[in-house]
Design a protein around this motif. Structure first.
Motif, mmCIF file in Angstrom:
data_model
loop_
_atom_site.group_PDB
_atom_site.id
_atom_site.type_symbol
_atom_site.label_atom_id
_atom_site.label_comp_id
_atom_site.label_asym_id
_atom_site.label_seq_id
_atom_site.Cartn_x
_atom_site.Cartn_y
_atom_site.Cartn_z
ATOM 1 N N TYR A 26 0.820 -1.211 0.000
ATOM 2 C CA TYR A 26 0.000 0.000 0.000
ATOM 3 C C TYR A 26 0.859 1.270 0.000
ATOM 4 O O TYR A 26 0.555 2.222 -0.713
ATOM 5 N N GLU A 53 -6.390 7.180 1.703
ATOM 6 C CA GLU A 53 -7.216 6.807 2.849
ATOM 7 C C GLU A 53 -8.671 7.217 2.642
ATOM 8 O O GLU A 53 -9.592 6.506 3.039
ATOM 9 N N ASP A 54 -8.874 8.364 1.982
ATOM 10 C CA ASP A 54 -10.234 8.812 1.681
ATOM 11 C C ASP A 54 -10.953 7.846 0.740
ATOM 12 O O ASP A 54 -12.171 7.704 0.806
ATOM 13 N N LEU A 107 -4.310 -0.626 7.886
ATOM 14 C CA LEU A 107 -5.234 0.497 7.756
ATOM 15 C C LEU A 107 -6.556 0.251 8.480
ATOM 16 O O LEU A 107 -7.533 0.985 8.270
ATOM 17 N N ILE A 110 -8.808 2.951 9.990
ATOM 18 C CA ILE A 110 -9.816 3.678 9.207
ATOM 19 C C ILE A 110 -11.187 3.041 9.429
ATOM 20 O O ILE A 110 -12.199 3.735 9.589
#
Length: 174
Positions: A26, A53-54, A107, A110
């Motif tokens: 990533y 990330e969005d 991640l 998130i």
């Protein structure tokens, strides 16, 4: 559910990121890589997203909207809650490859942040009651931890057992 051109563009970007995550670390994936894979321009990416990330956050939002649209009812009894939790885990299982990619990229924060915000928004709590303010975080944390452990274990435990365990922990007959 009807989708417009903007939704399709976002979908292509999400698909591109997850395809790239299957092939590369990533951290090594750039916005340039994503837009090439998605077949869109950089300006288009930044019109909809501020960061990679969005893109993942949008993925969670989009799937939650689809899930909520398919489950427009309020549980009234223990069996309703159990069925709802089962459906959540079925939905999660259907997306387990993507969750595994998110987990591999470290991640999952998130996902936890998203669950916390979603549960706080969806639960009606007494703002003067500290326990009431904490309940959404307890539910989000439980769902996050159980789903991540289930994923780590290869989603082997039957969904019905998970649902019963979760509902037993939070549902009290009145």
């Amino acid at each position: 559910m009807q989708y417009d051109q903007e939704d399709y563009t976002k979908f292509y970007i999400v698909q591109a990121l997850f395809k790239l995550m299957k092939e590369y670390n990533y951290d090594k994936i750039s916005v340039t890589d994503i837009v090439k894979k998605a077949g869109v321009g950089r300006a288009t990416f930044y019109r909809y997203f501020k960061s990679k990330e969005d893109v993942i956050l949008y993925y969670f939002r989009h799937h939650t909207q689809d899930f909520v649209a398919a489950h427009r009812f309020y549980p009234r009894c223990r069996a309703d809650y159990t069925d709802l939790v089962k459906d959540v885990f079925k939905y999660f299982e259907a997306q387990k490859e993507r969750f595994m990619l998110i987990r591999q990229a470290h991640l999952e924060y998130i996902y936890l942040d998203y669950l916390n915000k979603m549960f706080v928004e969806k639960f009606i709590v007494d703002h003067d009651d500290l326990d009431g303010k904490l309940l959404p975080y307890i539910y989000a944390g439980m769902l996050f931890n159980v789903s991540m452990k289930w994923l780590d274990d290869g989603c082997k435990r039957p969904i019905g057992e998970l649902a019963d365990m979760i509902v037993d922990a939070v549902y009290f007959e009145k």
